[in-house]
Design a protein around this motif. Structure first.
Motif, PDB file in Angstrom:
ATOM      1  N   UNK A 188     -17.484 -71.313  36.840  1.00 27.33           N
ATOM      2  CA  UNK A 188     -18.392 -70.381  37.488  1.00 27.33           C
ATOM      3  C   UNK A 188     -18.337 -68.993  36.870  1.00 27.33           C
ATOM      4  N   UNK A 189     -17.127 -68.500  36.616  1.00 25.82           N
ATOM      5  CA  UNK A 189     -17.000 -67.166  36.029  1.00 25.82           C
ATOM      6  C   UNK A 189     -17.585 -67.159  34.617  1.00 25.82           C
ATOM      7  N   UNK A 190     -17.378 -68.258  33.880  1.00 23.97           N
ATOM      8  CA  UNK A 190     -17.933 -68.347  32.528  1.00 23.97           C
ATOM      9  C   UNK A 190     -19.459 -68.327  32.559  1.00 23.97           C
ATOM     10  N   UNK A 191     -20.058 -69.054  33.503  1.00 22.19           N
ATOM     11  CA  UNK A 191     -21.517 -69.072  33.610  1.00 22.19           C
ATOM     12  C   UNK A 191     -22.041 -67.701  34.030  1.00 22.19           C
ATOM     13  N   UNK A 192     -21.351 -67.040  34.969  1.00 18.15           N
ATOM     14  CA  UNK A 192     -21.825 -65.754  35.482  1.00 18.15           C
ATOM     15  C   UNK A 192     -21.652 -64.631  34.467  1.00 18.15           C
ATOM     16  N   UNK A 193     -20.807 -64.848  33.465  1.00 17.90           N
ATOM     17  CA  UNK A 193     -20.703 -63.855  32.397  1.00 17.90           C
ATOM     18  C   UNK A 193     -21.917 -63.906  31.481  1.00 17.90           C
ATOM     19  N   UNK A 194     -22.637 -65.029  31.511  1.00 17.66           N
ATOM     20  CA  UNK A 194     -23.776 -65.203  30.612  1.00 17.66           C
ATOM     21  C   UNK A 194     -25.113 -64.920  31.290  1.00 17.66           C
ATOM     22  N   UNK A 195     -25.148 -64.872  32.611  1.00 18.61           N
ATOM     23  CA  UNK A 195     -26.399 -64.578  33.319  1.00 18.61           C
ATOM     24  C   UNK A 195     -26.149 -63.434  34.285  1.00 18.61           C
ATOM     25  N   UNK A 196     -27.148 -62.575  34.448  1.00 17.09           N
ATOM     26  CA  UNK A 196     -27.019 -61.410  35.303  1.00 17.09           C
ATOM     27  C   UNK A 196     -27.360 -61.776  36.738  1.00 17.09           C
ATOM     28  N   UNK A 197     -26.441 -61.457  37.653  1.00 18.83           N
ATOM     29  CA  UNK A 197     -26.671 -61.696  39.078  1.00 18.83           C
ATOM     30  C   UNK A 197     -26.269 -60.431  39.825  1.00 18.83           C
ATOM     31  N   UNK A 198     -26.741 -60.256  41.062  1.00 16.94           N
ATOM     32  CA  UNK A 198     -26.328 -59.086  41.848  1.00 16.94           C
ATOM     33  C   UNK A 198     -24.812 -59.027  41.992  1.00 16.94           C
ATOM     34  N   UNK A 199     -24.280 -57.811  42.014  1.00 16.16           N
ATOM     35  CA  UNK A 199     -22.827 -57.640  42.009  1.00 16.16           C
ATOM     36  C   UNK A 199     -22.171 -58.247  43.245  1.00 16.16           C
ATOM     37  N   UNK A 200     -22.861 -58.187  44.403  1.00 16.02           N
ATOM     38  CA  UNK A 200     -22.262 -58.753  45.607  1.00 16.02           C
ATOM     39  C   UNK A 200     -22.162 -60.275  45.505  1.00 16.02           C
TER      40      UNK A 200
END
Length: 542
Positions: free
Chosen positions: A157-169
């Motif tokens: 999950x952290x690896x995927x979220x490093x590649x796509x921008x999502x809201x900080x919360x």
């Protein structure tokens, strides 16, 4: 670092079970280990190039790259569960913990606790029931299925979220859930094995065991984390500080396991304390960057070898032969996630800011399985009936999760438009970055001047050049703020609301601390804190 350790294990496991023919094999020596390591590094490099070009998640690419070479390398190397649990997992948890800011975790504590606690238990129970009656297996294997597949993989999950921008919360919720979910999975898994070994365990004894293991792990981690702080402050050498952090991460896990508490919870606590209380005490910004860069590299290296080995470990032909059972298992863990996310978060609005429905879709699809699920499956005792079948089904579910969900998650986030940022907010964010960087540089100049490294004339010239950037950034940001106040553009509230939220949380923390110290009376603090909570709930999601 992780790759060499993997080579040395030469795990005596085939892609999906045990192979007696391999039990008497001996390592081919250092040259063979070096050759295998070089091959894996070259494959990982090629995967990085391809995934960047195709814009797909790196971890999914690693798994797919490992599948074709299963027959070539799986007999020489293996995903040793002991290695994953005792070396890889502490490294990954510690790296995630030191990068988790307490204020972010505190602001999302309620949804994180809901998903990692009751959500995990609820999901495990649903999976266990469906698998038991769907596959006709006993309760102990079914419960193990539930715990193993209710776990959301931190790395993926952290690896995927490093590649796509999502809201900080949303990012903070996902990181917090996966961080504590790993620890909860290990605690629950060990508790089920205790039931299997002893034959019985009352509900009261189970709850007591959970509390002792979890709270004990937190206490051990807190003690070791705090003990490391004075040592870290006295170490002026960044390389020596690196050794301290490695010893803290690995040692905390082993001490926790030795004392009979959760080593994973201990590492989480130690990492949070060191990252939030230790790193800020470092007098040199370069030393902090060195530490964080080392742990980023360590996490990346471990991730690379874990997911490449997952692909090598899985035999697609074997999985094809049991496809109907794998589909049932996938349906079970997806249904468990659906109910735990949508039902539990629907009630969150009664005591915290509600989670927007598009975010809930991401939390559902982001239920990615990974290395910990496979390691737990391989850790099942050999005496448990149907062990090999459990391993095969878990491996099939992990493959679907990493490839199917991992590849589709970035597209879902884009379609939901949750990563959309207005032009004004983006420009304000760039100015904030410039302001933060210039202020940090001025702080470093102050430190160099006080230490005698920098002559005062040079200091004043450099400080003035940064002050020009600071003044310009502050002026433009003030103009943006005035425009916002005049227009009240709702679409651009998120950036300013993020700042207001941090200020309100700072107020709440200071008032609560004053109450603990008996500086202010409780009857005056309660209404003030209630008013702060109402202001927090009224802010837009960032």
């Amino acid at each position: 670092m992780g790759g060499v350790a993997v080579m040395w294990t030469l795990a005596q496991q085939t892609p999906l079970g045990n192979n007696p023919a391999l039990e008497n094999q001996t390592p081919g020596g250092i040259p063979e280990l070096a050759i295998i390591l070089i091959i894996l590094l070259l494959i990982a490099t090629a995967v990085a190039l391809v995934t960047q070009r195709l814009r797909i998640p790196y971890v999914a690419g690693l798994v797919l790259a490992g599948l074709p070479i299963t027959d070539v390398l799986s007999h020489r190397i293996g995903l040793d569960p002991s290695l994953v649990l005792n070396l890889f997992l502490p490294i990954l948890i510690f790296e995630a913990a030191i990068n988790t800011h307490m204020s972010r975790l505190r602001s999302t504590f309620k949804p994180v606790a809901l998903l990692a606690g009751p959500g995990s238990i609820f999901s495990s129970a649903i999976i266990a029931v469906l698998v038991k009656f769907g596959l006709g297996i006993d309760w102990i294997p079914a419960l193990l299925f539930g715990v193993i597949l209710a776990n959301t993989d931190t790395v993926s999950m952290i690896a995927v979220f490093k590649e796509i921008q999502v809201p900080s919360r949303l990012s903070a919720i996902v990181e917090g859930e996966t961080l504590f979910n790993d620890a909860a999975a290990l605690v629950s898994f060990n508790l089920i094995l205790v039931v299997y070994a002893t034959g019985s365990l009352t509900v009261l004894e189970g709850v007591k065991e959970l509390l002792v293991v979890a709270l004990g792990g937190g206490l051990v981690g807190a003690i070791l984390g705090y003990l490391s702080l004075p040592i870290f402050v006295r170490l002026n050498d960044p390389l020596s500080s690196l050794l301290l952090t490695v010893a803290l991460a690995l040692g905390t896990f082993q001490i926790g396991q030795f004392l009979g508490v959760s080593g994973a919870v201990a590492v989480v606590m130690a990492g949070l304390i060191f990252g939030n209380l230790g790193l800020p005490r470092s007098s040199s910004a370069s030393d902090r960057i060195t530490l964080l860069s080392f742990w980023e590299y360590a996490g990346f290296g471990v991730n690379t070898f874990i997911f490449l080995l997952i692909g090598i470990e899985i035999n697609p032909l074997t999985l094809w032969s049991i496809l109907p059972s794998i589909l049932l298992v996938i349906l079970a863990y997806q249904l468990g996630r659906i109910l735990s996310v949508y039902l539990l978060l629907a009630g969150l609005r009664w005591f915290d800011r509600p989670i927007p429905l598009p975010w809930q879709h991401v939390l559902f699809l982001g239920n990615i399985k990974g290395s910990l699920s496979m390691a737990l499956a391989l850790s099942i005792p050999l005496t448990l009936p149907g062990r090999d079948n459990i391993i095969e089904l878990v491996f099939g579910a992990v493959l679907f999760s990493l490839v199917g969900q991992g590849l589709s998650l970035p597209g879902l986030v884009k379609r939901l438009n949750i990563s959309r940022v207005s032009e004004v907010t983006e420009q304000a964010g760039k100015l904030q970055i410039q302001l933060i960087a210039a202020k940090a540089a001025q702080d470093e100049l102050d430190s160099l001047l006080k230490s005698g490294v920098l002559p005062k004339a040079v200091y004043e010239e450099l400080w003035a050049s940064y002050q020009v950037r600071v003044a310009e950034s502050e002026r433009v940001l003030r103009d943006f703020y005035n425009q916002y106040r005049a227009r009240q553009l709702k679409s651009d509230r998120s950036g300013l609301d993020a700042i207001r939220r941090r200020l309100l949380l700072a107020e709440k923390g200071a008032v609560s601390d004053a109450l603990r110290k008996r500086i202010v009376p409780e009857n005056l603090v309660q209404p003030y804190v209630k008013d702060l909570d109402e202001k927090l709930l009224s802010l837009e999601d960032d």
